[in-house]
Scaffold this active site. Structure first.
Site, PDB file in Angstrom:
ATOM      1  N   HIS A  89      47.891 124.552   8.137  1.00 26.19           N
ATOM      2  CA  HIS A  89      49.090 125.403   7.991  1.00 26.19           C
ATOM      3  C   HIS A  89      48.853 126.766   8.640  1.00 26.19           C
ATOM      4  CE1 HIS A  89      51.134 122.795   5.132  1.00 26.19           C
ATOM      5  NE2 HIS A  89      50.126 122.817   4.284  1.00 26.19           N
TER       6      HIS A  89
ATOM      7  N   SER B  13      49.791 125.632  -5.788  1.00 23.21           N
ATOM      8  CA  SER B  13      50.244 125.707  -4.388  1.00 23.21           C
ATOM      9  C   SER B  13      50.679 127.109  -3.978  1.00 23.21           C
ATOM     10  CB  SER B  13      51.439 124.781  -4.177  1.00 23.21           C
ATOM     11  OG  SER B  13      51.198 123.514  -4.691  1.00 23.21           O
TER      12      SER B  13
ATOM     13  N   ARG C 269      42.554 120.486   6.546  1.00 23.97           N
ATOM     14  CA  ARG C 269      43.894 120.000   6.172  1.00 23.97           C
ATOM     15  C   ARG C 269      44.754 121.187   5.745  1.00 23.97           C
ATOM     16  NH1 ARG C 269      47.340 120.663   2.380  1.00 23.97           N
ATOM     17  NH2 ARG C 269      45.669 120.482   0.854  1.00 23.97           N
ATOM     18  N   ASP C 270      44.409 121.876   4.660  1.00 22.54           N
ATOM     19  CA  ASP C 270      45.210 123.027   4.213  1.00 22.54           C
ATOM     20  C   ASP C 270      45.183 124.124   5.289  1.00 22.54           C
ATOM     21  OD1 ASP C 270      46.539 124.903   2.490  1.00 22.54           O
ATOM     22  OD2 ASP C 270      45.734 123.845   0.771  1.00 22.54           O
TER      23      ASP C 270
ATOM     24  N   HIS D  43      42.868 123.085  -7.541  1.00 24.25           N
ATOM     25  CA  HIS D  43      43.060 123.551  -6.152  1.00 24.25           C
ATOM     26  C   HIS D  43      43.816 124.873  -6.226  1.00 24.25           C
ATOM     27  CE1 HIS D  43      44.436 122.785  -1.824  1.00 24.25           C
ATOM     28  NE2 HIS D  43      45.417 123.580  -2.233  1.00 24.25           N
TER      29      HIS D  43
ATOM     30  N   TYR E 174      55.675 128.327  -2.293  1.00 23.83           N
ATOM     31  CA  TYR E 174      54.738 127.449  -1.599  1.00 23.83           C
ATOM     32  C   TYR E 174      53.963 128.190  -0.515  1.00 23.83           C
ATOM     33  CZ  TYR E 174      54.374 122.393  -1.594  1.00 23.83           C
ATOM     34  OH  TYR E 174      53.981 121.121  -1.820  1.00 23.83           O
TER      35      TYR E 174
ATOM     36  N   HIS F  78      45.083 128.850  -4.629  1.00 22.59           N
ATOM     37  CA  HIS F  78      45.376 129.675  -3.439  1.00 22.59           C
ATOM     38  C   HIS F  78      45.185 131.127  -3.833  1.00 22.59           C
ATOM     39  CE1 HIS F  78      46.739 126.979  -0.206  1.00 22.59           C
ATOM     40  NE2 HIS F  78      46.992 126.143  -1.207  1.00 22.59           N
TER      41      HIS F  78
HETATM   42  C1  LIG Z   1      52.541 120.684   1.830  1.00 27.56           C
HETATM   43  C2  LIG Z   1      51.330 120.116   1.163  1.00 27.56           C
HETATM   44  C3  LIG Z   1      50.551 121.236   0.512  1.00 27.56           C
HETATM   45  O1  LIG Z   1      49.994 122.077   1.511  1.00 27.56           O
HETATM   46  C4  LIG Z   1      49.499 120.649  -0.375  1.00 27.56           C
HETATM   47  C5  LIG Z   1      48.679 121.723  -0.951  1.00 27.56           C
HETATM   48  O2  LIG Z   1      47.563 121.971  -0.515  1.00 27.56           O
HETATM   49  C6  LIG Z   1      49.242 122.589  -1.989  1.00 27.56           C
HETATM   50  O3  LIG Z   1      50.302 122.265  -2.558  1.00 27.56           O
HETATM   51  O4  LIG Z   1      48.626 123.627  -2.253  1.00 27.56           O
HETATM   52 MN   LIG Z   2      46.976 124.030  -0.816  1.00 28.80          MN
END
Ligand SMILES: CC[C@H](O)CC(=O)C(=O)O
Ligand SMILES: [Mn+2]
Length: 342
Positions: A19, A169, A15-16, A196, A287, A198
């Protein structure tokens, strides 16, 4: 392999990671990755467009394959893993949620900007009604003070969420900021807390460990860092580190390493690393999913992608405002041109 799990890991590469590969997953890729993750005993696997159900659009990026086909394929090959979906109210609707539940999805993660939890009420309620485990996902958590985050998380809890996540995010949180947020949620909520991260500032692992220290029991990872920006906490590394710490994930370390190397690495268009652009995402608090959009706009307008990202950070642009990327790029190009003729 022990099936004891102190921490429940959700694998988000399907899912992630969408992107990072411009939403080009094929049924064959998803089938192979999901099957291998299931065999490695990963408990949850998220499958959706990167921007969640119904994200396929000109604004967010068109999917190569209908995500419902990808979900169906993942469900079909998993014997123990539960398939999860992400839904951003306003992008996805209750209709897509029902369709995913009918395909055999077991967990729904309802994502809102960190100050907008109120828009998740009906989606959380519907998800519970459909019998799904339901997660509130507070994105861009670095943008709000801890008190606001707690307020918003409590709203999600009151709507019926089983878990609330702190979502970094932008990969912008520093370890003490992640610690403060998880600690406060543990203090004020009765439900499970997740994290979660990054890796744009190379802090995803540190922040994840801090979150676990403070009591988070639901953790996201992306195998081979296949997530937006520089990717998420790298799952196969996380599983190995947690094993060294005596924290059980129930996941087979060798199988995770093998699938990372043999199945996921060939999917990557380029190795996931902290490039100057992904570093700027974390540095400016932007983001992670804006990365490819900003690079594309920089090319179109012949400007530096970092200038776009820094400006987006200054304007506090949030998810869903992808159209601003082109606006900002056009303004910078115009400014540069005016400066050159002066
Ligand atoms: C656009 C949704 C986003 O990718 C959700 C997510 O994984 C995040 O905010 O890190
Ligand atoms: Mn993410």
């Amino acid at each position: 392999m022990s099936s004891k799990r102190d921490v429940l890991i959700t694998e988000v590469a399907l899912r992630d990671g969408s992107h990072a590969i411009a939403h080009q997953y094929t049924v064959d890729q998803v089938t192979r990755v999901a099957k291998a993750l299931d065999e490695a005993n990963v408990p949850y696997i998220e499958v959706s467009h990167g921007d969640g159900l119904a994200g396929s659009s000109l604004q967010y990026g068109l999917s190569r394959t209908n995500e419902m086909e990808l979900i169906e394929a993942a469900v079909a090959v998993c014997k123990q893993a539960k398939i999860a979906i992400l839904l951003l109210p306003g992008i996805g609707t209750i209709e897509e949620l029902k369709e995913a539940a009918n395909l055999g999805v077991k967990m729904a993660r309802i994502a809102t900007h960190v100050t907008e939890a109120d828009v998740s009420a009906q989606h959380i309620a519907k998800s519970k009604e459909l019998g799904l485990e339901t997660v509130g996902f507070l994105m861009m958590s670095h943008m709000a003070p801890t008190e606001t985050l707690v307020e918003q998380a409590k709203l999600m809890e009151s709507y019926g969420a089983d878990v609330v996540y702190v979502v970094d995010s932008a990969g912008a949180l520093l370890p003490h900021e992640a610690r403060e947020r998880i600690r406060a949620l543990k203090q004020h909520l009765q439900i499970d807390i997740g994290f979660h991260g990054h890796n744009n500032l190379s802090l995803a692992m540190a922040n994840t460990l801090v979150a676990i220290e403070e009591g988070a029991t639901r953790i996201d990872g992306s195998v081979r860092c296949l997530g937006a920006g520089a990717g998420n906490t790298q799952t196969e590394v996380l599983v190995s580190v947690l094993d060294r710490l005596g924290i059980a994930t129930g996941i087979d370390i060798y199988k995770m390493m093998d699938l990372a190397e043999e199945i996921v690495a060939p999917i990557l268009q380029a190795p996931q690393e902290i490039t100057r652009d992904s570093l700027v995402l974390g540095y400016a608090g932007v983001y992670s999913s804006f990365l490819l959009h900003a690079k594309r706009a920089a090319k179109t307008f012949n400007i530096d992608s970092r200038d776009i990202l820094i400006e987006l950070g200054k304007r506090k642009v949030v998810g869903g405002q992808e159209d601003m990327i082109v606006d900002v790029a056009a303004e910078i190009a115009k400014r540069n041109l005016e400066a050159a003729v002066r």
